[in-house]
Design a protein around this motif. Structure first.
Motif, PDB file in Angstrom:
ATOM      1  N   TRP A  14       0.846  -1.177   0.000  1.00 50.54           N
ATOM      2  CA  TRP A  14       0.000   0.000   0.000  1.00 50.54           C
ATOM      3  C   TRP A  14       0.884   1.229   0.000  1.00 50.54           C
ATOM      4  O   TRP A  14       1.914   1.254   0.668  1.00 50.54           O
ATOM      5  CB  TRP A  14      -0.820   0.081   1.282  1.00 50.54           C
ATOM      6  CG  TRP A  14      -2.078  -0.704   1.309  1.00 50.54           C
ATOM      7  CD1 TRP A  14      -2.680  -1.352   0.291  1.00 50.54           C
ATOM      8  CD2 TRP A  14      -2.903  -0.911   2.454  1.00 50.54           C
ATOM      9  NE1 TRP A  14      -3.826  -1.951   0.726  1.00 50.54           N
ATOM     10  CE2 TRP A  14      -3.988  -1.694   2.046  1.00 50.54           C
ATOM     11  CE3 TRP A  14      -2.822  -0.499   3.771  1.00 50.54           C
ATOM     12  CZ2 TRP A  14      -4.992  -2.077   2.919  1.00 50.54           C
ATOM     13  CZ3 TRP A  14      -3.826  -0.886   4.636  1.00 50.54           C
ATOM     14  CH2 TRP A  14      -4.901  -1.665   4.209  1.00 50.54           C
ATOM     15  N   ASP A  15       0.455   2.267  -0.723  1.00 50.64           N
ATOM     16  CA  ASP A  15       1.084   3.573  -0.553  1.00 50.64           C
ATOM     17  C   ASP A  15       0.125   4.405   0.307  1.00 50.64           C
ATOM     18  O   ASP A  15      -0.914   3.906   0.741  1.00 50.64           O
ATOM     19  CB  ASP A  15       1.412   4.234  -1.895  1.00 50.64           C
ATOM     20  CG  ASP A  15       0.192   4.561  -2.734  1.00 50.64           C
ATOM     21  OD1 ASP A  15      -0.954   4.440  -2.232  1.00 50.64           O
ATOM     22  OD2 ASP A  15       0.362   4.945  -3.895  1.00 50.64           O
ATOM     23  N   ILE A  16       0.471   5.635   0.572  1.00 52.16           N
ATOM     24  CA  ILE A  16      -0.348   6.461   1.459  1.00 52.16           C
ATOM     25  C   ILE A  16      -1.762   6.647   0.910  1.00 52.16           C
ATOM     26  O   ILE A  16      -2.736   6.630   1.662  1.00 52.16           O
ATOM     27  CB  ILE A  16       0.332   7.830   1.753  1.00 52.16           C
ATOM     28  CG1 ILE A  16      -0.433   8.606   2.820  1.00 52.16           C
ATOM     29  CG2 ILE A  16       0.484   8.665   0.500  1.00 52.16           C
ATOM     30  CD1 ILE A  16      -0.352   8.016   4.185  1.00 52.16           C
ATOM     31  N   ASP A  17      -1.896   6.746  -0.400  1.00 53.77           N
ATOM     32  CA  ASP A  17      -3.223   6.916  -1.000  1.00 53.77           C
ATOM     33  C   ASP A  17      -4.093   5.683  -0.790  1.00 53.77           C
ATOM     34  O   ASP A  17      -5.301   5.799  -0.584  1.00 53.77           O
ATOM     35  CB  ASP A  17      -3.103   7.241  -2.489  1.00 53.77           C
ATOM     36  CG  ASP A  17      -2.434   8.587  -2.730  1.00 53.77           C
ATOM     37  OD1 ASP A  17      -2.652   9.507  -1.917  1.00 53.77           O
ATOM     38  OD2 ASP A  17      -1.689   8.704  -3.715  1.00 53.77           O
ATOM     39  N   ILE A  20      -5.298   5.799   2.824  1.00 55.03           N
ATOM     40  CA  ILE A  20      -6.353   6.810   2.931  1.00 55.03           C
ATOM     41  C   ILE A  20      -7.664   6.248   2.397  1.00 55.03           C
ATOM     42  O   ILE A  20      -8.713   6.376   3.028  1.00 55.03           O
ATOM     43  CB  ILE A  20      -5.955   8.100   2.181  1.00 55.03           C
ATOM     44  CG1 ILE A  20      -4.814   8.795   2.911  1.00 55.03           C
ATOM     45  CG2 ILE A  20      -7.158   9.035   2.005  1.00 55.03           C
ATOM     46  CD1 ILE A  20      -4.146   9.901   2.109  1.00 55.03           C
ATOM     47  N   ARG A  21      -7.608   5.617   1.244  1.00 53.40           N
ATOM     48  CA  ARG A  21      -8.810   5.055   0.618  1.00 53.40           C
ATOM     49  C   ARG A  21      -9.423   3.948   1.489  1.00 53.40           C
ATOM     50  O   ARG A  21     -10.638   3.883   1.661  1.00 53.40           O
ATOM     51  CB  ARG A  21      -8.469   4.521  -0.766  1.00 53.40           C
ATOM     52  CG  ARG A  21      -9.647   4.035  -1.556  1.00 53.40           C
ATOM     53  CD  ARG A  21      -9.336   3.655  -3.008  1.00 53.40           C
ATOM     54  NE  ARG A  21      -8.074   2.989  -3.215  1.00 53.40           N
ATOM     55  CZ  ARG A  21      -6.959   3.572  -3.689  1.00 53.40           C
ATOM     56  NH1 ARG A  21      -6.977   4.853  -4.001  1.00 53.40           N
ATOM     57  NH2 ARG A  21      -5.854   2.884  -3.857  1.00 53.40           N
ATOM     58  N   GLU A  22      -8.606   3.099   2.070  1.00 55.81           N
ATOM     59  CA  GLU A  22      -9.108   1.983   2.870  1.00 55.81           C
ATOM     60  C   GLU A  22      -9.647   2.421   4.229  1.00 55.81           C
ATOM     61  O   GLU A  22     -10.620   1.854   4.720  1.00 55.81           O
ATOM     62  CB  GLU A  22      -8.011   0.943   3.073  1.00 55.81           C
ATOM     63  CG  GLU A  22      -7.645   0.193   1.808  1.00 55.81           C
ATOM     64  CD  GLU A  22      -8.772  -0.686   1.288  1.00 55.81           C
ATOM     65  OE1 GLU A  22      -9.459  -1.335   2.107  1.00 55.81           O
ATOM     66  OE2 GLU A  22      -8.963  -0.728   0.061  1.00 55.81           O
ATOM     67  N   LYS A  61      -2.680  -3.731   7.291  1.00 55.86           N
ATOM     68  CA  LYS A  61      -4.140  -3.731   7.438  1.00 55.86           C
ATOM     69  C   LYS A  61      -4.545  -4.332   8.778  1.00 55.86           C
ATOM     70  O   LYS A  61      -5.365  -3.759   9.505  1.00 55.86           O
ATOM     71  CB  LYS A  61      -4.765  -4.531   6.290  1.00 55.86           C
ATOM     72  CG  LYS A  61      -6.250  -4.676   6.360  1.00 55.86           C
ATOM     73  CD  LYS A  61      -6.736  -5.522   5.201  1.00 55.86           C
ATOM     74  CE  LYS A  61      -8.219  -5.748   5.260  1.00 55.86           C
ATOM     75  NZ  LYS A  61      -8.697  -6.531   4.115  1.00 55.86           N
ATOM     76  N   GLU A  62      -3.981  -5.462   9.124  1.00 56.85           N
ATOM     77  CA  GLU A  62      -4.311  -6.119  10.386  1.00 56.85           C
ATOM     78  C   GLU A  62      -3.891  -5.274  11.595  1.00 56.85           C
ATOM     79  O   GLU A  62      -4.612  -5.196  12.582  1.00 56.85           O
ATOM     80  CB  GLU A  62      -3.670  -7.500  10.452  1.00 56.85           C
ATOM     81  CG  GLU A  62      -4.340  -8.516   9.553  1.00 56.85           C
ATOM     82  CD  GLU A  62      -5.828  -8.685   9.848  1.00 56.85           C
ATOM     83  OE1 GLU A  62      -6.191  -8.822  11.032  1.00 56.85           O
ATOM     84  OE2 GLU A  62      -6.619  -8.662   8.890  1.00 56.85           O
TER      85      GLU A  62
END
Length: 73
Positions: A14-17, A20-22, A61-62
């Motif tokens: 993941w990048d920062i975007d 942010i989206r998640e 994510k976890e």
């Protein structure tokens, strides 16, 4: 067939975007409250000093999920 291919695709980073989206949080909030946490920082990688940061998708994510669910009121 195309739907099966989409389901099989796995996001490695993941990048920062993506974060942010998640999470639906703003970048400044993420920087102040999540991305500075050592549990998240351990999954952060940068190929060069001034290059884009990426995080391993699944463990990040976890970890975000655990922080939000267990430590925030």
């Amino acid at each position: 067939m195309i739907q099966d291919q989409i389901k099989d695709e796995v996001t490695l980073f993941w990048d920062i975007d993506d974060i942010i989206r998640e999470t639906r949080y703003r970048k400044t909030f993420l920087e102040a409250n999540l991305l500075r946490d050592p549990r998240i920082k351990r999954y952060e990688r940068k190929p060069k000093p001034r290059s884009k940061r990426v995080w391993l998708a699944e463990p990040t994510k976890e970890t975000i999920k655990n922080i939000i669910m267990n430590e925030w009121s």
